[in-house]
Design a protein around this motif. Sequence first.
Motif, PDB file in Angstrom:
ATOM      1  N   ILE A  47      57.940  36.246  39.409  1.00  0.00           N
ATOM      2  CA  ILE A  47      56.835  37.149  39.115  1.00  0.00           C
ATOM      3  C   ILE A  47      55.566  36.357  38.810  1.00  0.00           C
ATOM      4  CG2 ILE A  47      55.968  38.821  37.440  1.00  0.00           C
ATOM      5  CD1 ILE A  47      57.977  40.025  39.374  1.00  0.00           C
ATOM      6  N   THR A  48      55.708  35.295  38.016  1.00  0.00           N
ATOM      7  CA  THR A  48      54.549  34.469  37.668  1.00  0.00           C
ATOM      8  C   THR A  48      53.968  33.790  38.900  1.00  0.00           C
ATOM      9  OG1 THR A  48      55.495  34.056  35.470  1.00  0.00           O
ATOM     10  CG2 THR A  48      53.740  32.580  36.203  1.00  0.00           C
ATOM     11  N   THR A  49      54.842  33.334  39.796  1.00  0.00           N
ATOM     12  CA  THR A  49      54.367  32.737  41.042  1.00  0.00           C
ATOM     13  C   THR A  49      53.601  33.767  41.871  1.00  0.00           C
ATOM     14  OG1 THR A  49      56.257  31.217  41.083  1.00  0.00           O
ATOM     15  CG2 THR A  49      55.065  31.543  43.148  1.00  0.00           C
ATOM     16  N   GLY A  50      54.082  35.019  41.851  1.00  0.00           N
ATOM     17  CA  GLY A  50      53.355  36.086  42.534  1.00  0.00           C
ATOM     18  C   GLY A  50      51.972  36.288  41.941  1.00  0.00           C
ATOM     19  N   THR A  51      51.860  36.119  40.619  1.00  0.00           N
ATOM     20  CA  THR A  51      50.550  36.209  39.971  1.00  0.00           C
ATOM     21  C   THR A  51      49.638  35.097  40.460  1.00  0.00           C
ATOM     22  OG1 THR A  51      51.532  37.181  37.969  1.00  0.00           O
ATOM     23  CG2 THR A  51      49.339  36.203  37.753  1.00  0.00           C
ATOM     24  N   PHE A  52      50.201  33.895  40.650  1.00  0.00           N
ATOM     25  CA  PHE A  52      49.406  32.782  41.177  1.00  0.00           C
ATOM     26  C   PHE A  52      48.873  33.098  42.576  1.00  0.00           C
ATOM     27  CE2 PHE A  52      51.998  29.727  38.351  1.00  0.00           C
ATOM     28  CZ  PHE A  52      51.071  29.878  37.318  1.00  0.00           C
ATOM     29  N   VAL A  53      49.655  33.863  43.354  1.00  0.00           N
ATOM     30  CA  VAL A  53      49.186  34.278  44.684  1.00  0.00           C
ATOM     31  C   VAL A  53      47.933  35.145  44.537  1.00  0.00           C
ATOM     32  CG1 VAL A  53      49.743  35.634  46.739  1.00  0.00           C
ATOM     33  CG2 VAL A  53      51.476  34.135  45.725  1.00  0.00           C
ATOM     34  N   HIS A  54      47.972  36.080  43.577  1.00  0.00           N
ATOM     35  CA  HIS A  54      46.804  36.930  43.332  1.00  0.00           C
ATOM     36  C   HIS A  54      45.618  36.104  42.843  1.00  0.00           C
ATOM     37  CE1 HIS A  54      48.506  40.935  43.951  1.00  0.00           C
ATOM     38  NE2 HIS A  54      49.612  40.509  43.367  1.00  0.00           N
ATOM     39  N   ILE A  55      45.896  35.112  42.000  1.00  0.00           N
ATOM     40  CA  ILE A  55      44.817  34.259  41.489  1.00  0.00           C
ATOM     41  C   ILE A  55      44.150  33.510  42.638  1.00  0.00           C
ATOM     42  CG2 ILE A  55      44.286  32.232  40.077  1.00  0.00           C
ATOM     43  CD1 ILE A  55      46.579  33.088  38.221  1.00  0.00           C
ATOM     44  N   ALA A  56      44.977  32.911  43.503  1.00  0.00           N
ATOM     45  CA  ALA A  56      44.431  32.169  44.638  1.00  0.00           C
ATOM     46  C   ALA A  56      43.647  33.082  45.564  1.00  0.00           C
ATOM     47  CB  ALA A  56      45.568  31.480  45.400  1.00  0.00           C
ATOM     48  N   ALA A  57      44.197  34.286  45.802  1.00  0.00           N
ATOM     49  CA  ALA A  57      43.522  35.228  46.685  1.00  0.00           C
ATOM     50  C   ALA A  57      42.176  35.660  46.118  1.00  0.00           C
ATOM     51  CB  ALA A  57      44.415  36.448  46.920  1.00  0.00           C
ATOM     52  N   ALA A  58      42.157  35.933  44.825  1.00  0.00           N
ATOM     53  CA  ALA A  58      40.906  36.357  44.193  1.00  0.00           C
ATOM     54  C   ALA A  58      39.889  35.221  44.179  1.00  0.00           C
ATOM     55  CB  ALA A  58      41.182  36.839  42.776  1.00  0.00           C
ATOM     56  N   THR A  59      40.384  34.000  43.951  1.00  0.00           N
ATOM     57  CA  THR A  59      39.476  32.850  43.856  1.00  0.00           C
ATOM     58  C   THR A  59      38.801  32.551  45.187  1.00  0.00           C
ATOM     59  OG1 THR A  59      40.815  31.864  42.092  1.00  0.00           O
ATOM     60  CG2 THR A  59      39.313  30.409  43.261  1.00  0.00           C
ATOM     61  N   ILE A  60      39.530  32.643  46.286  1.00  0.00           N
ATOM     62  CA  ILE A  60      38.954  32.321  47.588  1.00  0.00           C
ATOM     63  C   ILE A  60      38.412  33.545  48.313  1.00  0.00           C
ATOM     64  CG2 ILE A  60      40.497  30.365  47.824  1.00  0.00           C
ATOM     65  CD1 ILE A  60      42.176  31.957  49.763  1.00  0.00           C
ATOM     66  N   GLY A  61      38.536  34.706  47.677  1.00  0.00           N
ATOM     67  CA  GLY A  61      37.961  35.911  48.263  1.00  0.00           C
ATOM     68  C   GLY A  61      38.866  36.661  49.202  1.00  0.00           C
ATOM     69  N   SER A 147      35.160  29.739  39.639  1.00  0.00           N
ATOM     70  CA  SER A 147      35.780  28.977  38.557  1.00  0.00           C
ATOM     71  C   SER A 147      36.130  29.887  37.379  1.00  0.00           C
ATOM     72  CB  SER A 147      34.850  27.854  38.098  1.00  0.00           C
ATOM     73  OG  SER A 147      33.646  28.370  37.553  1.00  0.00           O
ATOM     74  N   GLN A 148      35.288  30.877  37.105  1.00  0.00           N
ATOM     75  CA  GLN A 148      35.585  31.820  36.026  1.00  0.00           C
ATOM     76  C   GLN A 148      36.786  32.691  36.385  1.00  0.00           C
ATOM     77  OE1 GLN A 148      32.121  33.768  34.084  1.00  0.00           O
ATOM     78  NE2 GLN A 148      30.870  32.615  35.533  1.00  0.00           N
ATOM     79  N   ILE A 149      36.855  33.121  37.644  1.00  0.00           N
ATOM     80  CA  ILE A 149      37.998  33.918  38.098  1.00  0.00           C
ATOM     81  C   ILE A 149      39.286  33.106  37.980  1.00  0.00           C
ATOM     82  CG2 ILE A 149      39.078  34.951  40.139  1.00  0.00           C
ATOM     83  CD1 ILE A 149      36.294  35.819  41.031  1.00  0.00           C
ATOM     84  N   LEU A 150      39.206  31.823  38.320  1.00  0.00           N
ATOM     85  CA  LEU A 150      40.378  30.951  38.230  1.00  0.00           C
ATOM     86  C   LEU A 150      40.850  30.819  36.786  1.00  0.00           C
ATOM     87  CD1 LEU A 150      42.378  28.994  39.544  1.00  0.00           C
ATOM     88  CD2 LEU A 150      40.656  27.192  39.295  1.00  0.00           C
ATOM     89  N   VAL A 151      39.919  30.577  35.865  1.00  0.00           N
ATOM     90  CA  VAL A 151      40.273  30.419  34.450  1.00  0.00           C
ATOM     91  C   VAL A 151      40.866  31.717  33.899  1.00  0.00           C
ATOM     92  CG1 VAL A 151      39.356  30.064  32.134  1.00  0.00           C
ATOM     93  CG2 VAL A 151      38.593  28.603  34.005  1.00  0.00           C
TER      94      VAL A 151
END
Length: 212
Positions: A47-61, A147-151
């Motif tokens: 589940i946490t890895t899936g969250t990282f997918v969302h983080i990466a997607a949001a960070t790169i648009g 960078s703010q979205i990533l943090v």
Amino acid sequence: MPDPSKLALFVGAALLLLIVPGPSVLYIVTQSVSHGRRAGLASVAGITTGTFVHIAAATIGLSALLASSALAFNVVKYLGAAYLIVVGVRRLLGLDPVEDADARAPSSHARLFRQGVVVNTLNPKTALFFLAFLPQFVNSEHGAAWSQILVLGLIFACLGALSDGAWALVAGTLGERLRNSRRFPAVQRYVSGSVFVGLGALAALSAPAKQA
């Protein structure tokens, strides 16, 4: 870095969101009760890895692209939904039997991890959070938006891992009593299968954000 005052507000809002059980929590609880605490924690890792997918997607648009492109959104949505439904149907038909607690192998935990990644990657609750809620805490005067979205995303992932881990430990402990019941294997097979089918249906019915 995000604005300190907004950061505190973000943490509070994220905790409130995480407290409310959603598809991810339902998946973790089901696996923890069925397989035990270790399997539950493996699910949390997925589940946490899936969250990282969302983080990466949001960070790169990419999230914005998926939200604006009906075709891209539907391809991702239906492929993932079909996977979850197939897993659920196999369990309901007894084609994907659940191992006994003493017979669990690392490969079964790896499978739970992979399924957890899919569940949270397709979790509309998490997607909505990153698409519509998180950007409200980004301040252009405090650095680059990405960078703010990533943090903020990493903070959310850490809070989620702690919250989900607590669910896994509690449900796994209570599940030990249930697994001593002779009727439990049949009951959990139908419950687990229904959960996967329901998660797949929920993912298939989720809609992309409306274009402006």
